[in-house]
Design a protein around this motif. Structure first.
Motif, short mmCIF file in Angstrom:
data_model
loop_
_atom_site.label_atom_id
_atom_site.label_comp_id
_atom_site.label_asym_id
_atom_site.label_seq_id
_atom_site.Cartn_x
_atom_site.Cartn_y
_atom_site.Cartn_z
N ALA A 1 -12.11 42.07 -7.16
CA ALA A 1 -12.90 42.17 -5.90
C ALA A 1 -14.21 43.03 -6.03
O ALA A 1 -13.84 44.15 -7.00
CB ALA A 1 -12.04 42.42 -4.71
N ALA A 2 -15.02 42.91 -5.06
CA ALA A 2 -16.19 43.87 -5.14
C ALA A 2 -15.60 45.26 -4.75
O ALA A 2 -15.07 45.26 -3.80
CB ALA A 2 -17.21 43.40 -4.19
N ALA A 3 -16.37 46.19 -5.52
CA ALA A 3 -16.09 47.59 -5.25
C ALA A 3 -16.94 48.04 -4.11
O ALA A 3 -17.79 47.06 -3.61
CB ALA A 3 -16.28 48.59 -6.34
N ALA B 1 -4.78 51.42 -20.97
CA ALA B 1 -4.75 50.23 -20.32
C ALA B 1 -5.68 50.49 -18.90
O ALA B 1 -5.62 51.54 -18.49
CB ALA B 1 -3.78 49.40 -19.73
N LEU B 2 -6.98 49.69 -18.78
CA LEU B 2 -7.76 50.08 -17.81
C LEU B 2 -7.36 48.89 -16.76
O LEU B 2 -7.66 47.74 -16.98
CB LEU B 2 -9.32 49.77 -18.24
N ARG B 3 -7.18 49.28 -15.56
CA ARG B 3 -6.73 48.40 -14.19
C ARG B 3 -7.72 48.78 -13.35
O ARG B 3 -7.32 49.95 -12.55
CB ARG B 3 -5.36 48.46 -14.16
N PRO B 4 -8.84 48.21 -12.79
CA PRO B 4 -9.40 48.52 -11.78
C PRO B 4 -9.00 48.51 -10.59
O PRO B 4 -8.18 47.68 -10.24
CB PRO B 4 -10.64 47.48 -11.91
N PRO B 5 -9.20 49.43 -9.63
CA PRO B 5 -8.61 49.34 -8.42
C PRO B 5 -8.71 48.32 -7.43
O PRO B 5 -7.97 47.90 -6.46
CB PRO B 5 -9.13 50.83 -7.56
N THR B 6 -9.92 47.61 -7.87
CA THR B 6 -10.01 46.38 -6.95
C THR B 6 -9.48 44.95 -7.55
O THR B 6 -9.76 43.93 -7.08
CB THR B 6 -11.42 46.13 -6.72
N TRP B 7 -8.72 45.38 -8.82
CA TRP B 7 -8.02 44.00 -9.38
C TRP B 7 -6.58 43.71 -8.88
O TRP B 7 -5.99 44.68 -8.71
CB TRP B 7 -8.12 44.31 -10.87
N ARG B 8 -6.35 42.59 -8.48
CA ARG B 8 -5.22 42.23 -8.02
C ARG B 8 -4.32 41.54 -9.26
O ARG B 8 -4.69 40.17 -9.64
CB ARG B 8 -5.23 41.33 -6.70
N PRO B 9 -3.02 41.88 -9.48
CA PRO B 9 -2.20 41.18 -10.58
C PRO B 9 -1.74 39.99 -9.94
O PRO B 9 -1.61 39.63 -8.85
CB PRO B 9 -1.17 42.33 -10.49
N VAL B 10 -1.95 38.95 -10.89
CA VAL B 10 -1.28 37.53 -10.62
C VAL B 10 0.00 37.38 -11.21
O VAL B 10 0.18 37.54 -12.23
CB VAL B 10 -2.34 36.56 -11.19
#
Length: 474
Positions: free
Chosen positions: A145-147, A456-465
């Protein structure tokens, strides 16, 4: 099981280059494509030496006429390489392996590599993306999602995307309102159906803008033609892309070619030397072959002289708990980021456009993984599949009216590039390479990639599916 996408895409790329005879190999598993009857050498004295050596070998041992072996120029170009014809492709035989073998002794005498295949550089793919896009309703939201940061033209980080061009209505998508660059020349075929690869560069730009809103993104359509270009032309295209607006802070590149060893691509040597002289950070996709064969230019990250200027990116699967089935791997891949089932803009929000799937899904994961990967889901039948006519099945058609879900290291790459840019904004850092080092140093998350713990880079706005367990046979 559906036919191999590599073979399906070989035919597609060959049709886009009707005057260039292409070959696969030497090992299908390497997913290597190259021009038949032609090798590359560095322009100047080395090209002349290679031509003389090949001419002598083929005249003496294979009975070729002297004019079959010749330099096909340009002798001087930004890419720094010359095409040398080593045989007549119309004769049916691929003479490139024989030429390479004949030059090994000469290379041993010179102490360096003199010649290589003229590889086909393509969108970072299994000669096609990790999967094909899936429509998402307009009411959906991007993932990542947009930061929260705003765009400020005074401080925005300059990011260049070298890919396919932007779709014509891209500015209708709010996150891409200030994105600039080349538009896709032809988006649909004569029947109004979206062409393959259209939207690839737009999708990447949308991910970048979501992860790092304070960016000025320029998209150059250097790979508009079936997402592929010959290696002898690729270096020059990269020079053209960076010099149109000056060297950027970050280059996001989701294209390359596999090639064994740690020598790199001859056609990229001049560009890579120039890259080192600038402060630009090249963030490059590791490729989608499910292989440890180095994929270039991402694999330059493993060479000490380029370790500071190249960041190679593999893909995490949709739940973020491990590598995606299609992601390349190996010591030359520096970091992994979400790259499976991401959501971004494929088109703007003007008129819905139809798309016919090109590839059929598989009954089982083509790379041997046991989770519900994009090899198998969602199910669809494609135009290029060899078994379509025998089964009487029609290709599946969908409608895109904005957002799509798509998978590939092509899309993990802008996630990583966006995180570099976001760190530059947050830390007021002006050096993108220092920002890249800092990003890796702060990456405390790890993922297991074939027994090796990798950042591993996991952006804070990324939602796991969530990944569903595969259904058991009835």
């Amino acid at each position: 099981m559906a036919p191999q996408r590599f073979h399906e895409q070989f035919d597609h790329i060959q049709r886009s280059m009707p005057d260039v005879p292409l070959a696969m190999g030497p090992d299908d598993d390497a997913h290597l494509l190259y021009e038949k009857g032609v090798v590359l050498a560095r322009s100047g004295e080395e090209a002349r030496a290679v031509e003389d050596a090949v001419r002598a070998h083929f005249t003496e041992t294979r009975g070729l006429l002297p004019d079959h072996v010749r330099r096909d120029g340009p002798e001087r170009g930004r890419g720094g390489v010359t095409r040398i014809r080593v045989g007549d492709p119309a004769g049916g035989e691929d003479t490139v392996p024989h030429a390479l073998s004949a030059l090994r002794a000469a290379e041993d005498r010179h102490g360096r590599r003199l010649v290589s295949r003229n590889h086909v550089v393509h969108i970072a793919v299994n000669a096609c993306p990790g999967d094909e896009p899936v429509p998402i309703a307009r009411s959906g939201s991007p993932n990542p999602a947009a930061a929260g940061t705003a765009h400020d033209p005074r401080t925005a980080v300059r990011v260049l995307v070298v890919d396919t061009g932007l779709v014509s209505d891209h500015r209708a998508y709010p996150l891409l309102a200030h994105t600039s660059g080349d538009t896709q020349a032809t988006e649909t075929d004569d029947g109004g159906v979206l062409r393959q690869y259209v939207g690839h560069g737009t999708f990447i730009a949308g991910i970048l803008a979501a992860v790092a809103p304070n960016t000025d993104i320029t998209v150059r359509g250097s790979l508009n033609d079936a997402g592929a270009v010959l290696e002898c032309e690729f270096g020059s295209k990269l020079f053209e892309a960076v010099e149109q607006d000056g060297w950027p802070d970050v280059i996001s590149l989701s294209a390359g070619s596999p090639a064994a060893g740690l020598h790199g691509l001859l056609g990229l040597e001049a560009f890579m030397r120039e890259l080192r002289a600038h402060r630009t950070l090249l963030v490059a996709a590791a490729g989608n072959n499910g292989s440890d064969v180095p994929f270039w230019p991402a694999a330059y990250a493993a060479m000490p002289e380029y370790a500071d200027s190249v960041l190679s990116v593999g893909a995490l699967r949709s739940d973020g708990e491990g590598p995606a089935c299609f992601s390349n791997h190996g010591r030359w891949v520096r970091v992994y980021a979400p790259g499976e089932r991401l959501t971004s803009a494929l088109t703007g929000f003007a008129d819905p456009v139809p798309y016919l799937y090109q590839h059929s899904t598989y009954d089982d994961c083509r790379f041997g993984f046991d989770y519900s990967c994009t090899c198998r889901y969602p199910r669809h039948t494609g135009v290029l599949s060899e078994d379509r006519e025998s089964t009487g099945s029609k290709p599946d058609q969908v409608m895109f009216d904005g957002l799509a879900q798509w998978s590939g290291t092509s899309f993990a790459t802008p996630v990583a590039a966006g995180l570099v840019a976001a760190l530059m904004t947050a830390d007021r850092e002006r050096d993108p390479r220092r920002a890249g080092r800092r990003l890796l140093a702060r990456a405390t998350d790890r993922t297991d990639v074939r027994g090796v713990r990798m950042p591993a880079l996991r952006p804070p706005t990324w939602r796991p599916v969530p990944v569903q367990a595969p259904a058991l046979p009835a």
